[in-house]
Scaffold this motif. Structure first.
Motif, PDB file in Angstrom:
ATOM      1  N   ARG A 124      -5.080   5.552  -1.451  1.00 24.50           N
ATOM      2  CA  ARG A 124      -4.253   4.384  -1.113  1.00 24.50           C
ATOM      3  C   ARG A 124      -4.267   3.446  -2.314  1.00 24.50           C
ATOM      4  NH1 ARG A 124      -3.550   3.733   4.574  1.00 24.50           N
ATOM      5  NH2 ARG A 124      -4.865   5.124   5.815  1.00 24.50           N
ATOM      6  N   GLU A 145       0.822  -1.211   0.000  1.00 28.40           N
ATOM      7  CA  GLU A 145       0.000   0.000   0.000  1.00 28.40           C
ATOM      8  C   GLU A 145       0.861   1.268   0.000  1.00 28.40           C
ATOM      9  OE1 GLU A 145      -4.045   0.367   2.112  1.00 28.40           O
ATOM     10  OE2 GLU A 145      -2.598   1.231   3.494  1.00 28.40           O
ATOM     11  N   THR A 176      -2.553  -0.145  -4.129  1.00 21.80           N
ATOM     12  CA  THR A 176      -1.705  -1.336  -4.149  1.00 21.80           C
ATOM     13  C   THR A 176      -1.623  -1.829  -5.589  1.00 21.80           C
ATOM     14  OG1 THR A 176      -3.571  -2.797  -3.699  1.00 21.80           O
ATOM     15  CG2 THR A 176      -2.330  -2.013  -1.805  1.00 21.80           C
ATOM     16  N   GLU A 186       2.699  -1.247  13.303  1.00 23.87           N
ATOM     17  CA  GLU A 186       3.580  -0.077  13.329  1.00 23.87           C
ATOM     18  C   GLU A 186       2.930   1.084  14.074  1.00 23.87           C
ATOM     19  OE1 GLU A 186       4.370   0.686   9.274  1.00 23.87           O
ATOM     20  OE2 GLU A 186       5.610  -1.106   8.973  1.00 23.87           O
ATOM     21  N   GLU A 187       1.618   1.278  13.873  1.00 25.24           N
ATOM     22  CA  GLU A 187       0.916   2.349  14.577  1.00 25.24           C
ATOM     23  C   GLU A 187       0.914   2.104  16.083  1.00 25.24           C
ATOM     24  OE1 GLU A 187      -2.942   2.530  12.874  1.00 25.24           O
ATOM     25  OE2 GLU A 187      -2.273   3.485  11.005  1.00 25.24           O
ATOM     26  N   GLU A 197      -8.717   7.689   0.918  1.00 26.21           N
ATOM     27  CA  GLU A 197      -8.311   7.645   2.319  1.00 26.21           C
ATOM     28  C   GLU A 197      -9.363   8.366   3.143  1.00 26.21           C
ATOM     29  OE1 GLU A 197      -4.055   7.794   4.254  1.00 26.21           O
ATOM     30  OE2 GLU A 197      -4.750   9.806   3.824  1.00 26.21           O
ATOM     31  N   SER A 242       0.290  -5.347   9.404  1.00 26.31           N
ATOM     32  CA  SER A 242       1.621  -4.733   9.567  1.00 26.31           C
ATOM     33  C   SER A 242       1.508  -3.249   9.874  1.00 26.31           C
ATOM     34  CB  SER A 242       2.457  -4.947   8.301  1.00 26.31           C
ATOM     35  OG  SER A 242       2.675  -6.321   8.078  1.00 26.31           O
ATOM     36  N   ARG A 243       0.611  -2.552   9.163  1.00 20.72           N
ATOM     37  CA  ARG A 243       0.459  -1.110   9.411  1.00 20.72           C
ATOM     38  C   ARG A 243      -0.068  -0.846  10.813  1.00 20.72           C
ATOM     39  NH1 ARG A 243      -3.561   2.533   9.097  1.00 20.72           N
ATOM     40  NH2 ARG A 243      -5.044   1.163   8.048  1.00 20.72           N
ATOM     41  N   ARG A 244      -1.052  -1.630  11.259  1.00 20.10           N
ATOM     42  CA  ARG A 244      -1.591  -1.437  12.598  1.00 20.10           C
ATOM     43  C   ARG A 244      -0.529  -1.709  13.654  1.00 20.10           C
ATOM     44  NH1 ARG A 244      -6.960   0.521  13.419  1.00 20.10           N
ATOM     45  NH2 ARG A 244      -6.445  -0.045  15.558  1.00 20.10           N
ATOM     46  N   ILE A 294      -4.191  -5.237   6.871  1.00 19.37           N
ATOM     47  CA  ILE A 294      -3.406  -4.080   7.320  1.00 19.37           C
ATOM     48  C   ILE A 294      -2.722  -4.384   8.653  1.00 19.37           C
ATOM     49  CG2 ILE A 294      -4.833  -2.389   6.124  1.00 19.37           C
ATOM     50  CD1 ILE A 294      -6.198  -1.815   8.842  1.00 19.37           C
ATOM     51  N   THR A 311       0.547   5.643  -0.388  1.00 22.48           N
ATOM     52  CA  THR A 311      -0.381   6.761  -0.266  1.00 22.48           C
ATOM     53  C   THR A 311       0.099   7.909  -1.136  1.00 22.48           C
ATOM     54  OG1 THR A 311      -0.922   6.113   2.000  1.00 22.48           O
ATOM     55  CG2 THR A 311      -1.509   8.336   1.328  1.00 22.48           C
TER      56      THR A 311
END
Length: 693
Positions: free
Chosen positions: A110, A95, A112, A314-315, A134, A310-312, A308, A97
């Motif tokens: 967003r 993904e 991909t 990281e957040e 987004e 991996s993104r969560r 998502i 942005t």
């Protein structure tokens, strides 16, 4: 099916079979047409092959606008470069942005990208772009301005006809037209080819599903969805699958948001946790779109979900870091102010005790005050335990070899019923401080034993990815154990019976690992228990260098020592004391003058700069607080050394958030002394700095 097989069928049966095939084709095409996510297929030459209705809505195009020739207007050059790269390498682009042009509505998209096989099943590769606006999680997306899509009608099962040969074949009759609904006219000039809808759905790197309304019974899930979630056909076709796949903690929220979206006939995007077939938890961002019938009533819904996780993660790491940083700042401010006051209490108590002769009642009273001050100093140290940034210098080390040493040493000291197992086989080189990292692992193991009351096995292992080397500590237990660990890293109070030294060690571990460039993750997996992962930057394995022959040293003949000259009477050394706390400044001045030093003092940085400019003699040393109003100690010293380049520096502070101070990254001739300090410690440190080369 061979032609000979077809000859065994009656013409009406052949016609019915063809009608069902056509209905199935329309079924998948309607799913694609109704998806609330843009689906854009590009050729290797960057021409538009196909697009669904959502592409027009996302780029604010009218129904009459042609798509062909608009690619460079719709997408920036960086995206087109990524498309070429994905088609050539066949490696998907995660993904990304990008900003959207103001005439297209502004905001961000967003996107991909993945490579897919060409619709005509040739060797040529094409690129599939998944495009989403987004929007905030849970916020309804803008309605798609197009004619209401007809709901997809699930194809009926094909009956198996008996292969009974006819005595005389009837003349070929014209096959009746299928009774299925008319196909939905796509809103683009690049419609999805008939043979490509199923291929695209099953190769898309996202979960696509269709469900009936209002019961949300799933009618279709693509192969990616079954593979990612680990559910078979039997589970996905169960009446309650759509709701059961959602984590219980998120189920009520998602149900409510979907209910509102369906009642209004609007698309919506929601982020939630989903359960996989093997008990794992993944994060999905899912967009759904209700499909209306001829009367304008919602009859079906189609959805697209992207992993998502991996993104969560990281957040969550960023949120944890922000919480830890806020706690650091609070504790540091408290520790700084407390240590300044303790410096006055302890220093003057020591000064008065030294001036009293003999054991008197006053001496005993002052001793009690002094002891209370020392106990308060320990409390301040506990505040600083979580906030200090001093970590052992990072160097390359083999984490697997270190774990082998820990397992060998700790297995003999563990309580009965507890054991350590090692799953690290290959060397994994990481960047960290060896002694400190080993202590962190030992503290984690001891606290895991404490939570499990010393029973069961703890597994230590290593893994390596492209960016990180990982130390995994796995032990069985309920999800509550993982929550306890997470609370310790976030600075929340631990359970009452937790050993204090272990809690402090865990708190310090977060700061040390972060300083090495790594993170600590805690997760719970059903069937495995709690997994603590220490992720560290990759190091380099040492390369053996050839040993050069060592030449025999030549010892020169000793030279005669010169006769020592008589030393002149020393001049008193001048020390500048810069401290904004009046009581501390006066105490330090008194102690230094008693030891024969000439003392200059200043309450602020600008006063210190003025003293240095006006004083005619040599100033050997400046003693300065690190944290002062208006101008900090390090900034002030930089200005002072331009006036007095040879002056040495002794930093003192109750706390500093300057990591270079604790890491001892100071200029030559400078050092640091932590408050509160004893008067003797101050004098020893002053002498040490002045006599250092």
């Amino acid at each position: 099916m061979d032609r000979s097989d077809l000859e065994q069928w009656k013409p009406k049966e052949v016609a019915r079979l063809l009608a069902l095939v056509e209905a199935e084709r329309r079924y998948y095409q309607d799913i694609l047409a109704g998806l609330p996510v843009g689906m854009l297929v590009l050729s290797s030459g960057l021409s538009i092959v196909s697009a669904n209705n959502a592409v027009r809505q996302i780029f604010r195009l009218r129904s009459g606008d042609a798509l062909r020739g608009k690619l460079d207007v719709l997408l920036p050059g960086e995206v087109l470069d990524k498309v070429r790269e994905v088609v050539d390498s066949d490696v998907p682009q995660g993904e990304m942005t990008i900003p959207r042009a103001s005439e297209q509505g502004g905001g961000h998209l967003r996107i991909t990208i993945q490579a897919i096989r060409s619709w005509d099943y040739t060797e040529e590769r094409e690129a599939l772009l998944t495009i989403q606006e987004e929007v905030a999680a849970g916020a309804p997306a803008e309605p798609i301005t197009q004619e209401p899509a007809k709901e997809p009608v699930a194809p009926e099962p094909v009956p198996v006809a008996e292969a009974a040969p006819e005595p005389a074949p009837e003349p070929a009759a014209e096959a009746p037209k299928p009774e299925a609904a008319e196909p939905v006219e796509p809103a683009t000039d690049a419609a999805i080819p008939e043979t490509g809808a199923v291929e695209l759905l099953n190769n898309l790197a996202a979960i696509v599903w269709a469900a009936s309304l209002p019961d949300m019974r799933v009618l279709f899930v693509n192969e990616t969805g079954r593979r990612l979630l680990g559910w078979g056909v039997e589970e996905t076709t169960a009446p309650t699958f759509h709701e059961n796949r959602i984590h219980p903690a998120d189920r009520e929220r998602v149900r409510a948001e979907y209910s509102v979206a369906v009642s209004r006939g609007l698309p919506v995007t929601v982020e939630f946790r989903a359960l996989t077939g093997d008990g794992r938890t993944v994060w999905l961002r899912e967009s759904i779109c209700p499909l209306m019938d001829a009367e304008g009533q919602p009859r079906h819904a189609v959805g697209l979900a992207i992993d998502i996780t991996s993104r969560r993660r990281e957040e969550e790491i960023r949120v944890q870091a922000a919480r830890a940083d806020a706690l650091n700042r609070l504790c540091s401010r408290l520790a700084h102010d407390m240590n300044n006051l303790l410096m006055i209490v302890n220093g003057y108590s020591e000064e008065i005790l030294n001036s009293l002769n003999g054991a008197t009642q006053l001496s005993a009273d002052l001793a009690e005050v002094r002891q209370a001050g020392e106990r308060l100093s320990h409390i301040a140290d506990q505040l600083l335990a979580f906030t200090r940034r001093k970590a052992e210098e990072a160097a390359s080390l083999d984490a697997s070899a270190m774990l082998r040493e820990i397992v060998t040493a700790m297995n003999t000291a563990l309580p009965q019923g507890a054991a350590l197992a090692l799953t690290a086989a290959q060397p994994v080189w990481v960047l960290a401080g060896r002694e400190q990292l080993g202590e962190i692992v030992r503290v984690f193991v001891r606290f895991a034993n404490h939570l499990r009351e010393g029973a069961g096995e703890i597994a230590l292992g290593t893994e390596m990815s492209a960016d990180f080397g990982a130390i995994r500590i796995t032990f069985p237990g309920e999800e509550e154990a993982a929550e306890i660990w997470q609370s310790l890293f976030e600075g929340i109070l631990p359970p009452r019976d937790s050993p204090v030294e272990l809690v402090h060690g865990i708190s310090r571990a977060w700061t040390a690992v972060q300083q090495w460039g790594g993170v600590i993750e805690v997760e719970h997996e059903a069937g495995m228990g709690t997994i603590i992962s220490i992720l560290l930057p990759l190091g380099e394995a040492p390369v053996a260098e050839p040993v050069a022959p060592v030449a025999e040293p030549v010892t020169p003949a000793p030279e005669p020592e010169p006769e020592p000259e008589p030393e002149p009477e020393p001049e008193p050394e001048t020390v500048l004391v810069v401290e904004d706390e009046t009581g501390i400044r006066a105490l330090v001045r008194k102690i230094l003058e008693r030891q024969g030093y000439r003392v200059l003092d200043a309450a602020r940085a600008d006063d210190a700069i003025r003293v240095c400019q006006e004083f005619k003699g040599e100033i050997r040393l400046v003693i300065t607080d690190v944290v002062m109003p208006e101008m900090g100690g390090r900034e002030m010293v930089e200005k002072l050394t331009t006036v007095r380049p040879g002056m040495k520096v002794l930093y003192v502070s109750g706390y500093t958030d300057d990591p270079q101070i604790y890491a001892v990254h100071l200029a030559q001739g400078s050092t640091f002394l932590q408050k509160p300090f004893t008067l003797g410690a101050l004098l020893d440190k002053v002498r040490e700095v002045l006599e250092a080369e």
